[in-house]
Write an enzyme that holds these catalytic residues in place. Structure first.
Site, PDB file in Angstrom:
ATOM      1  N   CYS A   1       0.869  -1.162   0.000  1.00 44.72           N
ATOM      2  CA  CYS A   1       0.000   0.000   0.000  1.00 44.72           C
ATOM      3  C   CYS A   1       0.914   1.222   0.000  1.00 44.72           C
ATOM      4  O   CYS A   1       2.133   1.083   0.049  1.00 44.72           O
ATOM      5  CB  CYS A   1      -0.916  -0.021   1.217  1.00 44.72           C
ATOM      6  SG  CYS A   1      -2.381   0.999   0.973  1.00 44.72           S
TER       7      CYS A   1
ATOM      8  N   CYS B   1      -4.218  -0.967  -2.303  1.00 45.76           N
ATOM      9  CA  CYS B   1      -4.754   0.387  -2.481  1.00 45.76           C
ATOM     10  C   CYS B   1      -4.485   0.827  -3.908  1.00 45.76           C
ATOM     11  O   CYS B   1      -3.513   0.387  -4.527  1.00 45.76           O
ATOM     12  CB  CYS B   1      -4.190   1.362  -1.461  1.00 45.76           C
ATOM     13  SG  CYS B   1      -2.444   1.735  -1.607  1.00 45.76           S
TER      14      CYS B   1
ATOM     15  N   CYS C   1       6.520  -0.062  -9.416  1.00 43.61           N
ATOM     16  CA  CYS C   1       7.086  -0.869  -8.327  1.00 43.61           C
ATOM     17  C   CYS C   1       8.525  -1.241  -8.647  1.00 43.61           C
ATOM     18  O   CYS C   1       8.932  -1.244  -9.808  1.00 43.61           O
ATOM     19  CB  CYS C   1       6.276  -2.148  -8.145  1.00 43.61           C
ATOM     20  SG  CYS C   1       4.607  -1.878  -7.537  1.00 43.61           S
TER      21      CYS C   1
END
Length: 147
Positions: A8, A81, A89
């Site tokens: 998240c 989320c 990422c």
């Protein structure tokens, strides 16, 4: 044992709830972790209160960066989320299977303490239901693509 990372943005509520629940309910088949792209610096006290009320261990939880897991081999990564799902990422070693489990942020709820606690309960229920489905899968026999 499958290693699972819940991501998240702040790593203060949803990802912590998911980590705690999977480690509690996973029957030793999973080792769950949680992290954030921009850690809040502390776990939301309402998340810890909820977990404790459910009989789930809360010792040792802290808000941490996903960079701590950048070199760890992982089997599954779930973003919980929408912000984290949209962010770039790190490149995870071994190319783990990924999925997005969007859950509204209980920490963003304004209102009375009862309304805030209810939001945390809703997030917990949503995550625990998805985790129960994960636990029911024969993950040891599934390849990455199937996962």
């Amino acid at each position: 044992m499958k290693s699972v990372l819940f991501l998240c943005t702040g790593n203060s509520a949803r990802s912590v709830l998911a980590e705690a629940y999977l480690n509690h309910a996973g029957g030793g088949r999973f080792k769950a972790y949680s992290a954030g792209s921009q850690p809040a610096g502390k776990v939301n006290p309402l998340a810890l209160q909820l977990l404790s009320a459910k009989g789930i261990r809360t010792a040792g939880f802290r808000s941490k960066s996903w960079n701590e897991f950048a070199s760890m081999p992982l089997d599954l990564i779930f973003t919980v989320c929408d912000n984290a799902a949209a962010e770039t990422c790190p490149v995870w070693p071994g190319k783990p299977a990924t999925a997005h489990w969007g859950v509204p942020d209980p920490a963003a709820v304004q209102g009375s303490d009862a309304e805030k606690r209810a939001a945390f309960e809703r997030a917990y229920v949503a995550l625990s239901r998805r985790i129960e489905r994960l636990i029911a899968l024969p993950v040891e026999t599934l390849d990455r693509q199937t996962l």
